[in-house]
Design a protein around this motif. Structure first.
Motif, short mmCIF file in Angstrom:
data_model
loop_
_atom_site.label_atom_id
_atom_site.label_comp_id
_atom_site.label_asym_id
_atom_site.label_seq_id
_atom_site.Cartn_x
_atom_site.Cartn_y
_atom_site.Cartn_z
N ARG A 143 24.56 16.60 0.44
CA ARG A 143 25.12 15.94 1.62
C ARG A 143 24.38 14.65 1.97
O ARG A 143 25.00 13.66 2.39
N PHE A 144 23.08 14.63 1.84
CA PHE A 144 22.26 13.47 2.18
C PHE A 144 21.74 12.81 0.91
O PHE A 144 21.38 13.49 -0.06
N THR A 145 21.68 11.48 0.94
CA THR A 145 21.15 10.72 -0.18
C THR A 145 20.16 9.69 0.33
O THR A 145 20.50 8.89 1.21
N VAL A 146 18.95 9.71 -0.23
CA VAL A 146 17.95 8.72 0.14
C VAL A 146 17.93 7.61 -0.91
O VAL A 146 18.09 7.89 -2.11
N SER A 147 17.75 6.38 -0.48
CA SER A 147 17.74 5.26 -1.42
C SER A 147 16.80 4.17 -0.92
O SER A 147 16.39 4.16 0.23
N ARG A 148 16.50 3.26 -1.80
CA ARG A 148 15.51 2.22 -1.53
C ARG A 148 16.14 0.86 -1.83
O ARG A 148 16.74 0.68 -2.88
N ASP A 149 15.97 -0.09 -0.91
CA ASP A 149 16.40 -1.46 -1.14
C ASP A 149 15.16 -2.31 -1.31
O ASP A 149 14.51 -2.67 -0.32
N TRP A 204 8.28 4.50 -3.51
CA TRP A 204 8.54 3.11 -3.13
C TRP A 204 9.29 2.37 -4.23
O TRP A 204 10.08 1.47 -3.97
N SER A 205 9.09 2.80 -5.47
CA SER A 205 9.81 2.19 -6.59
C SER A 205 11.27 2.63 -6.63
O SER A 205 12.10 2.02 -7.28
N GLY A 206 11.57 3.73 -5.93
CA GLY A 206 12.92 4.26 -5.92
C GLY A 206 13.25 5.16 -7.09
O GLY A 206 14.38 5.63 -7.21
N SER A 207 12.27 5.43 -7.93
CA SER A 207 12.55 6.15 -9.17
C SER A 207 12.60 7.67 -8.99
O SER A 207 13.18 8.37 -9.81
N ILE A 208 11.98 8.18 -7.95
CA ILE A 208 11.92 9.63 -7.75
C ILE A 208 12.35 9.95 -6.32
O ILE A 208 11.91 9.30 -5.38
N SER A 261 0.81 -1.22 0.00
CA SER A 261 0.00 0.00 0.00
C SER A 261 0.85 1.27 0.00
O SER A 261 0.32 2.37 -0.14
N ILE A 262 2.16 1.13 0.14
CA ILE A 262 3.03 2.30 0.23
C ILE A 262 3.32 2.88 -1.15
O ILE A 262 3.70 2.15 -2.07
N TYR A 263 3.15 4.19 -1.28
CA TYR A 263 3.54 4.89 -2.51
C TYR A 263 4.90 5.57 -2.33
O TYR A 263 5.72 5.57 -3.25
N ALA A 264 5.12 6.14 -1.17
CA ALA A 264 6.38 6.87 -0.96
C ALA A 264 6.79 6.80 0.50
O ALA A 264 5.96 6.58 1.39
N MET A 265 8.08 7.00 0.72
CA MET A 265 8.64 7.04 2.07
C MET A 265 9.38 8.36 2.24
O MET A 265 9.84 8.95 1.26
N ALA A 266 9.51 8.80 3.47
CA ALA A 266 10.19 10.06 3.72
C ALA A 266 10.94 10.01 5.04
O ALA A 266 10.64 9.18 5.91
N SER A 287 -0.76 8.41 -4.01
CA SER A 287 0.17 8.68 -5.10
C SER A 287 0.18 10.16 -5.43
O SER A 287 -0.66 10.92 -4.92
N GLY A 288 1.11 10.59 -6.27
CA GLY A 288 1.20 11.98 -6.64
C GLY A 288 2.58 12.53 -6.39
O GLY A 288 3.49 11.80 -6.01
N PRO A 289 2.77 13.83 -6.61
CA PRO A 289 4.09 14.44 -6.41
C PRO A 289 4.58 14.25 -4.98
O PRO A 289 3.80 14.29 -4.03
N LEU A 290 5.87 14.04 -4.82
CA LEU A 290 6.43 13.92 -3.49
C LEU A 290 6.26 15.24 -2.75
O LEU A 290 6.53 16.30 -3.29
N GLU A 291 5.79 15.15 -1.52
CA GLU A 291 5.49 16.34 -0.74
C GLU A 291 6.23 16.32 0.57
O GLU A 291 6.74 15.30 1.01
N SER A 292 6.28 17.47 1.20
CA SER A 292 7.06 17.61 2.42
C SER A 292 6.22 17.89 3.66
O SER A 292 6.76 18.20 4.71
N MET A 293 4.91 17.80 3.55
CA MET A 293 4.05 18.12 4.69
C MET A 293 3.77 16.88 5.51
O MET A 293 3.44 15.81 4.99
#
Length: 125
Positions: A67-73, A53-57, A30-35, A102-108
């Motif tokens: 300085r920081f890099t986010v990645s998905r395994d 969740w796909s790691g593409s964006i 059910s996950i679309y994105a992680m932050a 789903s949708g654009p990655l957001e920061s809220m």
């Protein structure tokens, strides 16, 4: 439900590196994105970085770009945050979050449905 568990926090000197990991379990389909968010003492929780969740964006806040890099395994259902060139102002509790919509990655904060318990990162000067 989705369960999130962070690990990898600790104490490091300024200029050093740490790698945080967030393990997701439960209804991960059910996950679309992680932050990643962080909260310093006496301050509001702020957005750091996000990844689909796909790691593409990916999407990073300006203060950590370069300085920081986010990645998905995908194989391990984990998301990592590699933090380099750490500064004392990076000191905070770091939280992992997951979002279903789903949708654009957001920061809220309100856009994320599940949260981990947090892991402390302390950067000494």
């Amino acid at each position: 439900q989705v369960q999130l568990v962070e690990s990898g926090g600790g104490l490091v000197q300024a200029g050093g590196s740490l790698r945080l990991s967030c393990a997701a379990s439960g209804r991960t389909l059910s996950i679309y994105a992680m932050a990643w968010f962080r909260q310093a003492p006496g301050k509001e929780r702020e957005f750091v970085s996000a990844i689909t969740w796909s790691g593409s964006i990916t999407y990073n806040t300006d203060s950590v770009k370069g300085r920081f890099t986010v990645s998905r395994d995908n194989a391990k259902n984990t998301v990592a945050l590699q933090m380099n060139s750490l500064k004392p102002e990076d000191t905070a509790v770091y939280y992992c979050a997951a979002r279903r919509a789903s949708g654009p990655l957001e920061s809220m904060r309100y856009q994320y449905d599940y949260w981990g318990q947090g892991t402390q990162v302390t950067v000494s000067s």
